[in-house]
Enzyme design. Structure first.
Site, PDB file in Angstrom:
ATOM      1  N   GLU A 116      -8.603   4.793   5.858  1.00 48.69           N
ATOM      2  CA  GLU A 116      -8.409   5.610   7.041  1.00 48.69           C
ATOM      3  C   GLU A 116      -7.824   6.974   6.680  1.00 48.69           C
ATOM      4  O   GLU A 116      -7.029   7.107   5.754  1.00 48.69           O
ATOM      5  CB  GLU A 116      -7.487   4.886   8.030  1.00 48.69           C
ATOM      6  CG  GLU A 116      -8.186   3.694   8.651  1.00 48.69           C
ATOM      7  CD  GLU A 116      -7.311   2.849   9.554  1.00 48.69           C
ATOM      8  OE1 GLU A 116      -7.804   2.422  10.597  1.00 48.69           O
ATOM      9  OE2 GLU A 116      -6.141   2.609   9.223  1.00 48.69           O
ATOM     10  N   CYS A 129      -3.786  13.638   6.980  1.00 53.05           N
ATOM     11  CA  CYS A 129      -3.097  12.572   6.247  1.00 53.05           C
ATOM     12  C   CYS A 129      -4.154  11.731   5.550  1.00 53.05           C
ATOM     13  O   CYS A 129      -4.983  11.107   6.206  1.00 53.05           O
ATOM     14  CB  CYS A 129      -2.288  11.741   7.246  1.00 53.05           C
ATOM     15  SG  CYS A 129      -1.434  10.361   6.478  1.00 53.05           S
ATOM     16  N   CYS A 136      -2.381  -1.450  -0.643  1.00 53.19           N
ATOM     17  CA  CYS A 136      -1.296  -0.997  -1.513  1.00 53.19           C
ATOM     18  C   CYS A 136      -0.764  -2.228  -2.216  1.00 53.19           C
ATOM     19  O   CYS A 136      -0.635  -3.283  -1.602  1.00 53.19           O
ATOM     20  CB  CYS A 136      -0.194  -0.336  -0.680  1.00 53.19           C
ATOM     21  SG  CYS A 136       1.156   0.344  -1.678  1.00 53.19           S
ATOM     22  N   CYS A 140       6.475  -2.956   0.834  1.00 52.92           N
ATOM     23  CA  CYS A 140       7.549  -2.492   1.716  1.00 52.92           C
ATOM     24  C   CYS A 140       7.471  -3.323   3.006  1.00 52.92           C
ATOM     25  O   CYS A 140       6.403  -3.440   3.602  1.00 52.92           O
ATOM     26  CB  CYS A 140       7.398  -1.008   1.982  1.00 52.92           C
ATOM     27  SG  CYS A 140       7.394  -0.071   0.432  1.00 52.92           S
ATOM     28  N   CYS A 143       5.920  -2.029   6.397  1.00 54.62           N
ATOM     29  CA  CYS A 143       4.663  -1.277   6.342  1.00 54.62           C
ATOM     30  C   CYS A 143       3.452  -2.184   6.482  1.00 54.62           C
ATOM     31  O   CYS A 143       3.322  -3.168   5.755  1.00 54.62           O
ATOM     32  CB  CYS A 143       4.590  -0.501   5.023  1.00 54.62           C
ATOM     33  SG  CYS A 143       3.018   0.350   4.784  1.00 54.62           S
ATOM     34  N   GLU A 196      -0.196   3.843  -2.611  1.00 52.94           N
ATOM     35  CA  GLU A 196       0.871   4.535  -3.339  1.00 52.94           C
ATOM     36  C   GLU A 196       0.188   5.520  -4.297  1.00 52.94           C
ATOM     37  O   GLU A 196      -0.370   5.108  -5.324  1.00 52.94           O
ATOM     38  CB  GLU A 196       1.721   3.503  -4.097  1.00 52.94           C
ATOM     39  CG  GLU A 196       2.691   4.076  -5.105  1.00 52.94           C
ATOM     40  CD  GLU A 196       3.557   5.219  -4.573  1.00 52.94           C
ATOM     41  OE1 GLU A 196       4.301   5.016  -3.601  1.00 52.94           O
ATOM     42  OE2 GLU A 196       3.465   6.337  -5.130  1.00 52.94           O
ATOM     43  N   PHE A 250      12.594   7.139   1.329  1.00 52.17           N
ATOM     44  CA  PHE A 250      13.954   6.779   0.940  1.00 52.17           C
ATOM     45  C   PHE A 250      14.440   5.537   1.695  1.00 52.17           C
ATOM     46  O   PHE A 250      14.753   4.526   1.113  1.00 52.17           O
ATOM     47  CB  PHE A 250      14.872   7.985   1.188  1.00 52.17           C
ATOM     48  CG  PHE A 250      16.046   8.017   0.257  1.00 52.17           C
ATOM     49  CD1 PHE A 250      15.873   8.214  -1.094  1.00 52.17           C
ATOM     50  CD2 PHE A 250      17.335   7.857   0.748  1.00 52.17           C
ATOM     51  CE1 PHE A 250      16.963   8.238  -1.963  1.00 52.17           C
ATOM     52  CE2 PHE A 250      18.427   7.889  -0.108  1.00 52.17           C
ATOM     53  CZ  PHE A 250      18.240   8.078  -1.460  1.00 52.17           C
ATOM     54  N   CYS A 369       2.178   6.553  11.391  1.00 48.64           N
ATOM     55  CA  CYS A 369       2.652   6.190  10.049  1.00 48.64           C
ATOM     56  C   CYS A 369       2.802   4.686   9.926  1.00 48.64           C
ATOM     57  O   CYS A 369       3.432   4.051  10.768  1.00 48.64           O
ATOM     58  CB  CYS A 369       4.038   6.748   9.773  1.00 48.64           C
ATOM     59  SG  CYS A 369       4.199   8.482   9.934  1.00 48.64           S
TER      60      CYS A 369
HETATM   61  N1  SAH Z   1       2.929   4.801  -0.307  1.00 48.69           N
HETATM   62  C1  SAH Z   1       3.497   6.077  -0.047  1.00 48.69           C
HETATM   63  C2  SAH Z   1       2.734   6.899   0.961  1.00 48.69           C
HETATM   64  C3  SAH Z   1       2.224   6.205   2.208  1.00 48.69           C
HETATM   65  S1  SAH Z   1       3.342   5.726   3.456  1.00 48.69           S
HETATM   66  C4  SAH Z   1       4.939   5.922   0.379  1.00 48.69           C
HETATM   67  O1  SAH Z   1       5.364   4.826   0.639  1.00 48.69           O
HETATM   68  O2  SAH Z   1       5.629   6.932   0.407  1.00 48.69           O
HETATM   69  C5  SAH Z   1       3.797   7.167   4.379  1.00 48.69           C
HETATM   70  C6  SAH Z   1       5.161   7.010   5.064  1.00 48.69           C
HETATM   71  O3  SAH Z   1       5.116   6.141   6.213  1.00 48.69           O
HETATM   72  C7  SAH Z   1       6.192   6.410   4.122  1.00 48.69           C
HETATM   73  O4  SAH Z   1       7.408   7.088   4.202  1.00 48.69           O
HETATM   74  C8  SAH Z   1       6.314   5.020   4.669  1.00 48.69           C
HETATM   75  O5  SAH Z   1       7.514   4.454   4.254  1.00 48.69           O
HETATM   76  C9  SAH Z   1       6.200   5.243   6.142  1.00 48.69           C
HETATM   77  N2  SAH Z   1       5.931   4.032   6.921  1.00 48.69           N
HETATM   78  C10 SAH Z   1       5.308   2.905   6.503  1.00 48.69           C
HETATM   79  N3  SAH Z   1       5.260   1.997   7.511  1.00 48.69           N
HETATM   80  C11 SAH Z   1       5.841   2.562   8.584  1.00 48.69           C
HETATM   81  C12 SAH Z   1       6.062   2.127   9.928  1.00 48.69           C
HETATM   82  N4  SAH Z   1       5.649   0.946  10.346  1.00 48.69           N
HETATM   83  N5  SAH Z   1       6.695   2.978  10.781  1.00 48.69           N
HETATM   84  C13 SAH Z   1       7.059   4.211  10.353  1.00 48.69           C
HETATM   85  N6  SAH Z   1       6.878   4.670   9.107  1.00 48.69           N
HETATM   86  C14 SAH Z   1       6.270   3.860   8.220  1.00 48.69           C
HETATM   87 FE1  SF4 Z   2       2.721   0.940  -0.055  1.00 49.45          FE
HETATM   88 FE2  SF4 Z   2       3.920   3.134   0.939  1.00 49.45          FE
HETATM   89 FE3  SF4 Z   2       3.383   1.016   2.524  1.00 49.45          FE
HETATM   90 FE4  SF4 Z   2       5.287   0.831   0.662  1.00 49.45          FE
HETATM   91  S1  SF4 Z   2       5.283   2.203   2.472  1.00 49.45           S
HETATM   92  S2  SF4 Z   2       3.708  -0.713   1.084  1.00 49.45           S
HETATM   93  S3  SF4 Z   2       4.419   2.059  -0.997  1.00 49.45           S
HETATM   94  S4  SF4 Z   2       1.882   2.323   1.507  1.00 49.45           S
END
Ligand code: SAH
Ligand code: SF4
Length: 393
Positions: A116, A129, A136, A140, A143, A196, A250, A369
């Site tokens: 996407e 984006c 991935c 996390c 996510c 990632e 972070f 996000c």
């Molecule tokens: N893998 C990379 C880039 C993709 S995620 C990373 O983790 O940085 C882009 C952003 O969205 C990251 O900061 C991630 O932590 C955040 N994110 C993931 N799931 C989310 C959610 N359910 N609500 C809000 N932000 C989220």
């Molecule tokens: Fe992967 Fe980024 Fe989602 Fe973590 S937040 S699972 S690194 S896409």
């Protein structure tokens, strides 16, 4: 919060399979690869640089998809190109437009996998984006992408292709005879979609070099932001080999909480991460690092967290982007209350940092996000859930 999540999930990593007998795709080749390919097909070495430049402009400045219209090349040469090369982009499966103008493209790539891409229009700017992987490997816990079981790295063509497809849709290619447009609809690109990026470093780097090239899409390195969960050894390489802006997921102010939220923290903890971040602005001669911080109710959102965050990042030019948690089906967290998010933001702001609260965009089309996940995976997951429910599980 007692279980220890693994750093990477039990995924099936699928190698990229180009359909049999396909001609090599010109999209995604670096300049050097393109030139070498032209030479390999009989272009005299002396001419190769010029041909490379001409083709490059057709592809990335004019957005052309057909060798036949490359009229500054001879007819025979165009025929040679068409015989030996392809100009191929991912295929658009669905294209949704949210009530707030956010656009989401679901794209199919070789092997039938899906990724996407999201376009977010804002006052005076537009951010695309893009994704760097199918799924991935990391886990996390907040996510949605991290629950997807299939993972494959995107090729440079598939990464650049996302930008090219959005430019097609927004009609942003230069038009011969018209002055170069200054008001770019896609003014910024963020690597914040699925995947990632630093676990697909070489392809992301090659793709970004194509996007930054002055004779093509020509996006400045300061308008590209790469977001990473903290793959520490690749951060200095990002500075050195891409030079774009950096965002860091972070999300927590103690190792204990970050281990739970961003399990890669067990490999490279806050101390290791912060050390790598301290060097980044100097190495890229750039402004601030963006600290992304997802606001999870009762998990990481106290005043004490805010104060600890300020202490940790002391000395790093930074902006703190607070992301209200976006829910997805089965998510184990809730979004912090609005008043809590504002109080948190205020503490950081008073310490001298910009602390914008990211407005959720495109929620009605699951484009916000952390909500990205391919439709096929979603379908698979829900049928599994249905089966579990049917059997009383
Ligand atoms: N893998 C990379 C880039 C993709 S995620 C990373 O983790 O940085 C882009 C952003 O969205 C990251 O900061 C991630 O932590 C955040 N994110 C993931 N799931 C989310 C959610 N359910 N609500 C809000 N932000 C989220
Ligand atoms: Fe992967 Fe980024 Fe989602 Fe973590 S937040 S699972 S690194 S896409």
């Amino acid at each position: 919060m007692t279980t220890t999540a693994p750093i990477t999930q039990d995924v099936l990593t699928i190698p990229r399979k180009a359909p049999e007998g396909q001609k090599p795709n010109m999209i995604g080749m670096t300049r050097a690869q393109l030139r070498a390919a032209l030479i390999a097909h009989g272009t005299p070495e002396k001419q190769a640089k010029m041909r490379e430049g001409q083709i490059w402009q057709w592809l990335y400045h004019w957005g052309v998809r057909d060798f036949a219209v490359m009229t500054n090349l001879s007819k025979d040469y165009r025929a040679m190109l068409a015989e030996n090369f392809a100009i191929r982009l991912p295929e658009i499966v669905t294209h949704q437009i949210s009530a707030d103008g956010t656009r989401k493209y679901l794209l199919r790539i070789d092997g039938g996998h899906e990724v996407e891409t999201v376009y977010i229009p804002e006052e005076g700017r537009g951010t695309l984006c893009i994704s760097s992987q199918v799924g991935c490997t990391l886990t996390c816990s907040f996510c949605h992408t991290g629950t997807q079981k299939l993972v494959r790295n995107l090729t440079p063509a598939e990464i650049v292709g996302q930008i090219m497809i959005a430019r097609d849709d927004l009609q942003e290619w230069s038009i011969p005879g018209e002055a170069r447009r200054e008001d770019r609809l896609i003014s910024n690109v963020v690597l914040m979609g699925m995947g990632e990026p630093l676990y697909n470093f070489d392809n992301v780097r090659d793709a970004m070099r194509i996007v930054m090239d002055n004779e093509g899409i020509s996006l400045s390195r300061r308008r590209i932001t790469l977001s990473t969960s903290g793959v520490v050894p690749e951060i200095a390489r990002t500075a050195d080999e891409i030079g774009c802006l950096l965002a860091i997921s972070f999300h927590a102010t103690t190792d204990k909480v970050r281990d739970q939220l961003v399990p890669i923290n067990k490999k490279w903890n806050l101390e290791a991460l912060l050390a790598a971040l301290r060097d980044y602005p100097r190495l890229t001669n750039s402004e601030r690092i963006t600290f992304e911080y997802v606001m999870l109710k009762g998990i990481n959102d106290t005043d004490e967290d805010a104060r600890r965050l300020i202490k940790l990042i002391k000395g790093i030019p930074a902006k703190i982007n607070l992301i209200p948690f976006n829910e997805w089906p089965g998510a184990p967290y809730q979004r912090s209350d609005w008043a809590r998010i504002e109080a948190f933001s205020e503490i950081i702001f008073n310490a001298g940092y910009a602390s914008p609260i990211r407005k959720p965009r495109g929620e009605d089309i699951m484009a916000a996000c952390g909500q990205l996940k391919s439709a096929t995976e979603r379908g698979r997951k829900s049928s599994r859930q249905i089966a579990a429910e049917a059997s009383g599980g």
